[in-house]
Design a protein around this motif. Structure first.
Motif, PDB file in Angstrom:
ATOM      1  N   THR A  93     -23.423-104.153   5.265  1.00 48.37           N
ATOM      2  CA  THR A  93     -23.613-105.514   4.752  1.00 48.37           C
ATOM      3  C   THR A  93     -25.010-105.691   4.162  1.00 48.37           C
ATOM      4  O   THR A  93     -25.187-106.362   3.139  1.00 48.37           O
ATOM      5  N   ILE A  94     -26.020-105.104   4.809  1.00 48.50           N
ATOM      6  CA  ILE A  94     -27.374-105.158   4.261  1.00 48.50           C
ATOM      7  C   ILE A  94     -27.417-104.473   2.907  1.00 48.50           C
ATOM      8  O   ILE A  94     -28.024-104.964   1.943  1.00 48.50           O
ATOM      9  N   LEU A  95     -26.739-103.312   2.804  1.00 43.65           N
ATOM     10  CA  LEU A  95     -26.680-102.604   1.533  1.00 43.65           C
ATOM     11  C   LEU A  95     -25.963-103.445   0.473  1.00 43.65           C
ATOM     12  O   LEU A  95     -26.369-103.476  -0.692  1.00 43.65           O
ATOM     13  N   VAL A  96     -24.899-104.129   0.886  1.00 45.88           N
ATOM     14  CA  VAL A  96     -24.180-105.017  -0.049  1.00 45.88           C
ATOM     15  C   VAL A  96     -25.110-106.114  -0.547  1.00 45.88           C
ATOM     16  O   VAL A  96     -25.185-106.395  -1.747  1.00 45.88           O
ATOM     17  N   ARG A 102     -29.730-107.030  -6.706  1.00 48.27           N
ATOM     18  CA  ARG A 102     -30.113-106.251  -7.888  1.00 48.27           C
ATOM     19  C   ARG A 102     -29.076-106.328  -8.990  1.00 48.27           C
ATOM     20  O   ARG A 102     -29.231-105.677 -10.030  1.00 48.27           O
ATOM     21  N   ARG A 103     -27.978-107.059  -8.761  1.00 48.09           N
ATOM     22  CA  ARG A 103     -26.875-107.167  -9.710  1.00 48.09           C
ATOM     23  C   ARG A 103     -26.158-105.830  -9.903  1.00 48.09           C
ATOM     24  O   ARG A 103     -25.604-105.551 -10.970  1.00 48.09           O
ATOM     25  N   ASP A 104     -26.142-105.002  -8.860  1.00 51.47           N
ATOM     26  CA  ASP A 104     -25.494-103.695  -8.910  1.00 51.47           C
ATOM     27  C   ASP A 104     -24.179-103.788  -8.145  1.00 51.47           C
ATOM     28  O   ASP A 104     -24.095-103.448  -6.968  1.00 51.47           O
ATOM     29  N   VAL A 105     -23.135-104.259  -8.821  1.00 50.85           N
ATOM     30  CA  VAL A 105     -21.859-104.550  -8.166  1.00 50.85           C
ATOM     31  C   VAL A 105     -21.171-103.282  -7.678  1.00 50.85           C
ATOM     32  O   VAL A 105     -20.573-103.258  -6.606  1.00 50.85           O
ATOM     33  N   ASP A 106     -21.243-102.208  -8.455  1.00 54.51           N
ATOM     34  CA  ASP A 106     -20.572-100.970  -8.054  1.00 54.51           C
ATOM     35  C   ASP A 106     -21.139-100.443  -6.737  1.00 54.51           C
ATOM     36  O   ASP A 106     -20.399 -99.990  -5.867  1.00 54.51           O
ATOM     37  N   SER A 107     -22.461-100.494  -6.570  1.00 52.52           N
ATOM     38  CA  SER A 107     -23.062-100.040  -5.312  1.00 52.52           C
ATOM     39  C   SER A 107     -22.621-100.925  -4.152  1.00 52.52           C
ATOM     40  O   SER A 107     -22.395-100.443  -3.034  1.00 52.52           O
ATOM     41  N   ALA A 108     -22.494-102.226  -4.405  1.00 52.74           N
ATOM     42  CA  ALA A 108     -22.021-103.131  -3.351  1.00 52.74           C
ATOM     43  C   ALA A 108     -20.611-102.758  -2.921  1.00 52.74           C
ATOM     44  O   ALA A 108     -20.289-102.740  -1.725  1.00 52.74           O
ATOM     45  N   ARG A 109     -19.756-102.433  -3.882  1.00 53.45           N
ATOM     46  CA  ARG A 109     -18.376-102.050  -3.549  1.00 53.45           C
ATOM     47  C   ARG A 109     -18.333-100.712  -2.822  1.00 53.45           C
ATOM     48  O   ARG A 109     -17.526-100.524  -1.900  1.00 53.45           O
TER      49      ARG A 109
END
Length: 495
Positions: A93-96, A102-109
């Motif tokens: 969740t912290i990583l999400v 950072r607006r990095d949606v792929d990394s959040a997924r």
């Protein structure tokens, strides 16, 4: 395909949008944004605690104090089992949150998918072992003899529902990491309606259902979790919420080696923090159990009361953590300190009010769980009077820990919690009993809370947590340039 400019899929709504209850936590007034984000989380906590209280009322009224003592012991054990896998979800969740900032949606997924894969696997293992060794666990806990059979019947069904309950909590955590605290509120409400509605039906065997006794209460919880998590998964896909997985993204459920190591490296210390709390709770329950079933029941209903007192602190701590993670990801360190201050003030106001209300109306509230003439009632009132005020200090700790964990600093909180729970809380509970009797058990709670908040404040002020870095590693064999994400923020604090 992800756009190389910002990591978002083509045609996706940017994270700043407010669709489906999402909020951009990196902009706007901090106090108002924090309150607006925390209130739905508080609502979810209220519903969850209300559900536990309603179930305790059904069990206490229909099955008696021994059954209530059994559920208190079983719930403490479940918190221990839950803690064993919770850390991985919190780390993801912290990583999400940082990826979203950072607006990095792929990394959040990818972080969210990895958490689902890891947590479900761990939950299945823990549930299997827990089901097999339930009798030994209860004996180790010194569960009162008259409550052991009931606790075993209840706990084994609860273990069966652990994977579904973990997945539900994990989805809630991930959604809040993207700034959506409303969706978890609605589906927590669904779980509560199903669980509280089925409890009397399955306990008493109403209509076509068999009379299951205390196992019926656990079965109602199992069914409610399955219904809620199944409906939430369908909702996420139907509404195309940000963390949905589709197509090739389903591979994220099998995380890369680097991402697995990142989640485990942060998740194990976070899980250890939960284990410290739960182990201390189990040790305290063992000390309480040695004072008889009435004291155990009184302590059990006091724990129900404390669940409400700590709700604002937990909600504010979760909101602060999500806000801090997004702002750290966006490189807006000037907002992080202001978020901390706002969280501390909000906690003092709301938790302080809760403590005052609960102490003023403790007898009618506690009387909901047992009869007015129950010997457990005055014991519960006495415990509440001595220890409830310590949750104001507990809330301050939740805020401070939420901020430092948002930057991946996990060892400091672990060491602080260990020192406060064992040498202080349990040490005082044991050492002072010859002079204070059972009051030593109750005074150890505010003593532990005071120690924790002092040490947490010192760590926040002087610790090295600001120098931590946290980011989702690229997939195995793939290199990502700085152009792959929004470069408007840095992972390091300015100055």
């Amino acid at each position: 395909m992800a756009s190389p400019a910002n990591g978002r899929g083509e045609g996706e709504t940017p994270p700043a949008a407010s669709r489906s209850g999402r909020r951009d936590l990196t902009t706007g007034p901090i106090g108002a944004t924090l309150l607006a984000f925390a209130l739905p989380t508080l609502g979810s906590n209220i519903l969850q605690s209300l559900n536990g209280s309603i179930n305790a009322i059904w069990v206490g009224r229909f099955l008696g104090e021994s059954a209530l003592a059994a559920t208190s012991n079983a719930n403490n054990i479940m918190f221990l089992m839950f803690s064993a896998v919770f850390g991985f979800g919190m780390a993801a969740t912290i990583l999400v949150g940082q990826s979203w900032g950072r607006r990095d949606v792929d990394s959040a997924r990818r972080a969210f998918g990895a958490a689902i894969g890891l947590v479900l696997a761990a939950a299945i293992v823990v549930a299997t072992l827990g089901w097999l060794f339930t009798p030994q666990i209860l004996r180790l806990l010194a569960t009162p003899a008259e409550a052991q059979a009931l606790a075993q019947a209840y706990l084994r069904v609860i273990f069966l529902g652990l994977p579904a309950s973990m997945l539900l909590v994990l989805c809630f955590m991930g959604l809040r990491g993207t700034g959506d605290s409303m969706t978890p509120l609605w589906f927590m409400g669904l779980s509560v309606v199903v669980d509280s509605g089925l409890n009397p039906v399955l306990i008493l065997g109403l209509g076509p259902f068999p009379r299951m006794g205390i196992a019926g209460s656990a079965t109602a919880t199992l069914i409610a979790n399955l219904v809620a998590v199944g409906s939430l998964v369908v909702w996420i896909r139907w509404r195309d919420l940000p963390l949905r997985l589709r197509g090739r993204e389903w591979r994220y459920l099998l995380p890369s080696g680097a991402l697995t190591r990142a989640i485990i490296a942060k998740g194990l210390p976070i899980g250890a923090q939960m284990l410290v709390i739960s182990t201390a709770g189990l040790a305290m329950m063992g000390l309480v159990n040695r004072n008889g079933v009435h004291t155990t029941a009184g302590f059990g209903i006091t724990l129900q009361l404390w669940a409400y007192i700590q709700m604002p602190a937990m909600a504010i701590g979760a909101a602060v953590s999500a806000m801090a993670a997004q702002n750290i990801g966006a490189g807006q360190w000037n907002r992080v300190a202001r978020i901390t201050g706002a969280g501390l003030l909000l906690n003092a106001a709301i938790t302080g009010t809760m403590v005052a209300v609960v102490l003023l109306f403790d007898r009618p509230i506690l009387g909901l769980f047992v009869g007015a003439n129950s010997p457990a009632l005055p014991i519960a009132q006495h415990i509440s009077l001595i220890a409830s005020w310590g949750f104001i200090l507990f809330g301050g700790t939740m805020v401070l820990f939420g901020v430092v964990r948002a930057n991946g600093a996990v060892w400091g909180p672990l060491l602080i919690l260990f020192a406060a729970m064992f040498p202080v809380r349990l040490g005082l509970a044991v050492l002072l009993q010859p002079w204070l009797g059972t009051d030593a058990l109750w005074w150890s709670f505010p003593a532990g809370s005071a120690t924790t908040v002092i040490m947490a404040a010192l760590y926040y002020r002087f610790g090295s947590w600001r120098r931590s870095t946290l980011a989702v590693p690229p997939p195995d064999g793939e290199q990502r340039s700085h152009a792959d994400v929004d470069t408007s923020g840095s992972l390091h604090p300015a100055g």
